[in-house]
Design a protein around this motif. Sequence first.
Motif, PDB file in Angstrom:
ATOM      1  N   SER A 158       0.836  -1.208   0.000  1.00  0.00           N
ATOM      2  CA  SER A 158       0.000   0.000   0.000  1.00  0.00           C
ATOM      3  C   SER A 158       0.868   1.254   0.000  1.00  0.00           C
ATOM      4  CB  SER A 158      -0.919   0.008   1.227  1.00  0.00           C
ATOM      5  OG  SER A 158      -1.753  -1.121   1.244  1.00  0.00           O
ATOM      6  N   LEU A 159       1.948   1.211   0.756  1.00  0.00           N
ATOM      7  CA  LEU A 159       2.840   2.356   0.853  1.00  0.00           C
ATOM      8  C   LEU A 159       3.522   2.636  -0.488  1.00  0.00           C
ATOM      9  CD1 LEU A 159       3.367   4.066   3.365  1.00  0.00           C
ATOM     10  CD2 LEU A 159       5.485   2.834   3.713  1.00  0.00           C
ATOM     11  N   VAL A 160       3.927   1.584  -1.203  1.00  0.00           N
ATOM     12  CA  VAL A 160       4.578   1.780  -2.498  1.00  0.00           C
ATOM     13  C   VAL A 160       3.566   2.266  -3.540  1.00  0.00           C
ATOM     14  CG1 VAL A 160       6.043   0.741  -4.260  1.00  0.00           C
ATOM     15  CG2 VAL A 160       6.201  -0.074  -1.924  1.00  0.00           C
ATOM     16  N   VAL A 161       2.332   1.777  -3.464  1.00  0.00           N
ATOM     17  CA  VAL A 161       1.278   2.259  -4.370  1.00  0.00           C
ATOM     18  C   VAL A 161       1.101   3.766  -4.187  1.00  0.00           C
ATOM     19  CG1 VAL A 161      -1.201   2.205  -4.856  1.00  0.00           C
ATOM     20  CG2 VAL A 161       0.045   0.069  -4.519  1.00  0.00           C
ATOM     21  N   PHE A 162       1.006   4.196  -2.933  1.00  0.00           N
ATOM     22  CA  PHE A 162       0.843   5.628  -2.639  1.00  0.00           C
ATOM     23  C   PHE A 162       2.033   6.423  -3.158  1.00  0.00           C
ATOM     24  CE2 PHE A 162       1.484   9.256   0.232  1.00  0.00           C
ATOM     25  CZ  PHE A 162       0.270   9.908   0.080  1.00  0.00           C
ATOM     26  N   SER A 163       3.238   5.926  -2.908  1.00  0.00           N
ATOM     27  CA  SER A 163       4.451   6.621  -3.342  1.00  0.00           C
ATOM     28  C   SER A 163       4.509   6.740  -4.868  1.00  0.00           C
ATOM     29  CB  SER A 163       5.679   5.868  -2.824  1.00  0.00           C
ATOM     30  OG  SER A 163       6.867   6.396  -3.351  1.00  0.00           O
ATOM     31  N   THR A 164       4.016   5.707  -5.569  1.00  0.00           N
ATOM     32  CA  THR A 164       4.046   5.705  -7.039  1.00  0.00           C
ATOM     33  C   THR A 164       3.047   6.691  -7.626  1.00  0.00           C
ATOM     34  OG1 THR A 164       4.682   3.361  -7.021  1.00  0.00           O
ATOM     35  CG2 THR A 164       3.803   4.237  -9.089  1.00  0.00           C
ATOM     36  N   LEU A 165       1.900   6.847  -6.980  1.00  0.00           N
ATOM     37  CA  LEU A 165       0.809   7.637  -7.560  1.00  0.00           C
ATOM     38  C   LEU A 165       0.761   9.081  -7.099  1.00  0.00           C
ATOM     39  CD1 LEU A 165      -2.134   5.055  -7.352  1.00  0.00           C
ATOM     40  CD2 LEU A 165      -0.571   5.483  -9.258  1.00  0.00           C
ATOM     41  N   ILE A 166       1.414   9.415  -6.003  1.00  0.00           N
ATOM     42  CA  ILE A 166       1.237  10.739  -5.395  1.00  0.00           C
ATOM     43  C   ILE A 166       1.676  11.872  -6.326  1.00  0.00           C
ATOM     44  CG2 ILE A 166       3.487  10.746  -4.238  1.00  0.00           C
ATOM     45  CD1 ILE A 166       2.118  12.185  -1.891  1.00  0.00           C
ATOM     46  N   ASP A 167       2.657  11.612  -7.213  1.00  0.00           N
ATOM     47  CA  ASP A 167       3.116  12.659  -8.135  1.00  0.00           C
ATOM     48  C   ASP A 167       2.250  12.761  -9.387  1.00  0.00           C
ATOM     49  OD1 ASP A 167       5.253  13.401  -6.515  1.00  0.00           O
ATOM     50  OD2 ASP A 167       6.581  11.885  -7.379  1.00  0.00           O
ATOM     51  N   LEU A 168       1.327  11.825  -9.570  1.00  0.00           N
ATOM     52  CA  LEU A 168       0.537  11.782 -10.801  1.00  0.00           C
ATOM     53  C   LEU A 168      -0.875  12.308 -10.635  1.00  0.00           C
ATOM     54  CD1 LEU A 168       1.626   8.249 -12.095  1.00  0.00           C
ATOM     55  CD2 LEU A 168       2.560  10.482 -12.732  1.00  0.00           C
ATOM     56  N   ALA A 169      -1.407  12.283  -9.413  1.00  0.00           N
ATOM     57  CA  ALA A 169      -2.778  12.738  -9.181  1.00  0.00           C
ATOM     58  C   ALA A 169      -2.973  13.022  -7.694  1.00  0.00           C
ATOM     59  CB  ALA A 169      -3.780  11.682  -9.650  1.00  0.00           C
ATOM     60  N   PRO A 170      -3.898  13.934  -7.358  1.00  0.00           N
ATOM     61  CA  PRO A 170      -4.166  14.219  -5.937  1.00  0.00           C
ATOM     62  C   PRO A 170      -4.744  12.974  -5.255  1.00  0.00           C
ATOM     63  CG  PRO A 170      -5.085  15.933  -7.353  1.00  0.00           C
ATOM     64  CD  PRO A 170      -4.674  14.815  -8.255  1.00  0.00           C
ATOM     65  N   PRO A 171      -4.166  12.541  -4.116  1.00  0.00           N
ATOM     66  CA  PRO A 171      -4.675  11.351  -3.419  1.00  0.00           C
ATOM     67  C   PRO A 171      -6.165  11.476  -3.105  1.00  0.00           C
ATOM     68  CG  PRO A 171      -2.583  12.046  -2.476  1.00  0.00           C
ATOM     69  CD  PRO A 171      -2.983  13.116  -3.451  1.00  0.00           C
ATOM     70  N   GLY A 172      -6.913  10.414  -3.410  1.00  0.00           N
ATOM     71  CA  GLY A 172      -8.350  10.409  -3.139  1.00  0.00           C
ATOM     72  C   GLY A 172      -9.205  10.877  -4.300  1.00  0.00           C
ATOM     73  N   SER A 173      -8.590  11.532  -5.301  1.00  0.00           N
ATOM     74  CA  SER A 173      -9.368  12.000  -6.454  1.00  0.00           C
ATOM     75  C   SER A 173      -9.756  10.813  -7.330  1.00  0.00           C
ATOM     76  CB  SER A 173      -8.537  12.998  -7.276  1.00  0.00           C
ATOM     77  OG  SER A 173      -7.392  12.362  -7.824  1.00  0.00           O
ATOM     78  N   SER A 174     -10.749  11.004  -8.184  1.00  0.00           N
ATOM     79  CA  SER A 174     -11.212   9.920  -9.060  1.00  0.00           C
ATOM     80  C   SER A 174     -10.097   9.473 -10.002  1.00  0.00           C
ATOM     81  CB  SER A 174     -12.443  10.370  -9.858  1.00  0.00           C
ATOM     82  OG  SER A 174     -12.138  11.516 -10.640  1.00  0.00           O
ATOM     83  N   HIS A 175      -9.277  10.431 -10.482  1.00  0.00           N
ATOM     84  CA  HIS A 175      -8.170  10.074 -11.377  1.00  0.00           C
ATOM     85  C   HIS A 175      -7.136   9.230 -10.641  1.00  0.00           C
ATOM     86  CE1 HIS A 175      -5.500  10.206 -14.737  1.00  0.00           C
ATOM     87  NE2 HIS A 175      -4.625  11.019 -14.164  1.00  0.00           N
ATOM     88  N   TYR A 176      -6.860   9.583  -9.390  1.00  0.00           N
ATOM     89  CA  TYR A 176      -5.925   8.818  -8.554  1.00  0.00           C
ATOM     90  C   TYR A 176      -6.417   7.380  -8.394  1.00  0.00           C
ATOM     91  CZ  TYR A 176      -3.339   7.572  -4.262  1.00  0.00           C
ATOM     92  OH  TYR A 176      -2.559   6.955  -3.323  1.00  0.00           O
ATOM     93  N   VAL A 177      -7.709   7.224  -8.149  1.00  0.00           N
ATOM     94  CA  VAL A 177      -8.295   5.890  -7.959  1.00  0.00           C
ATOM     95  C   VAL A 177      -8.183   5.069  -9.240  1.00  0.00           C
ATOM     96  CG1 VAL A 177     -10.437   4.658  -7.480  1.00  0.00           C
ATOM     97  CG2 VAL A 177      -9.831   6.656  -6.117  1.00  0.00           C
ATOM     98  N   GLU A 178      -8.487   5.706 -10.385  1.00  0.00           N
ATOM     99  CA  GLU A 178      -8.376   4.990 -11.663  1.00  0.00           C
ATOM    100  C   GLU A 178      -6.931   4.569 -11.932  1.00  0.00           C
ATOM    101  OE1 GLU A 178     -10.764   3.943 -13.529  1.00  0.00           O
ATOM    102  OE2 GLU A 178     -12.431   4.975 -12.569  1.00  0.00           O
ATOM    103  N   LEU A 179      -5.983   5.431 -11.573  1.00  0.00           N
ATOM    104  CA  LEU A 179      -4.568   5.072 -11.736  1.00  0.00           C
ATOM    105  C   LEU A 179      -4.191   3.896 -10.841  1.00  0.00           C
ATOM    106  CD1 LEU A 179      -2.812   8.577 -11.931  1.00  0.00           C
ATOM    107  CD2 LEU A 179      -3.018   6.896 -13.766  1.00  0.00           C
TER     108      LEU A 179
END
Length: 349
Positions: A17-38
């Motif tokens: 879970s921590l690595v998923v968050f680290s991978t996505l945090i620069d690509l979309a705001p955490p919790g946003s629909s785009h973040y979830v799709e990513l």
Amino acid sequence: LWGSSAQLITGPTTAISLVVFSTLIDLAPPGSSHYVELAFFLALLVGVVQILMGVARLGSLLNFVSHSVILGFTAGAAVLISFKQIPNLLGLHVEKSRTFVESLVRLAHHLHETHLITLALGTLTIVVIVIVKKLRPSLPGTLIALVVVGGIVAFLGLGKKGVLVVGCIPRTLPPFHLPQVSMGAYVANLAPGALAIAILGLMEAVSIAKSISGQTHQRLDVNQEFVGQGLSNVAASLFGGYAGSGSFTRSAVNFRSGGKTPMSGVFSGIAVAVVILLAAPLASKLPVAGLAGVLMVVAYDMVQKEDIKRAVRCTRGDGLVLIVTFLSTLFLHLEFAVYVGVLLSIGLH
């Protein structure tokens, strides 16, 4: 059903879970629909990588990677998780930061804003879990603790006194859903994280399966386990889930409870689905501080102290891999921490 181990239970794990968050945090705001799709798309990529590794019979490569990589990474992840939960435990509103040092500095600046009721609820959660684990380890201490603090919040109406609660959880099961992401635009950005998650997930799953098979004397097919883990991540991505791996806690509970075949995992999944449909409204009064307290205990348990002592005493190489991986987890991007540990381990071998 497709894996090799009879007792391994797969699902979200703290380290992944921590690595998923680290991978996505620069690509979309955490919790946003785009973040979830990513997150869905990332799980799909991880699954495909793991299936390809299994089909190519690359399981033997794990024999060259020291278990110290997992020990160092999980210890570092435990430190990161505990520090990320301190604001929730204290009732602080601290802006998220990308580095460990920056998190410490921001936390220190906000300590004077501690919400005492929130702190009391989080502390009570930890105390109840520890006491139950010590006196009656067979009882579900985490569940008991959350029921206690949730009941206090509901009875005293603490949600209106500044205590942040989880809120309503939908009483529905996730439908079939293809990740709504442009593959060409994001494959390059997600590929390093996907490969790191795939490797880390396989190392977790195989090490857990081997530790259980050492007691059951079951023969494992590591390549088959690769395929099983890959298929589980592909399935998760198509039903609103994110990347997961073998869970040490859930697998250990399954083994201790007498699980003999993979069907125990199937029945466990059905039970979870039933609980979601029947008991989801009860979670609306759970304080976020209570969940932070749970994660503090989880983080403490993640540090495999005896295994770390053994690895450090065993050889200089294992000790070096463990320490370097631990420090890399704290001070580098998490996906690179995995690469550093794996490459150093293979190089020393």
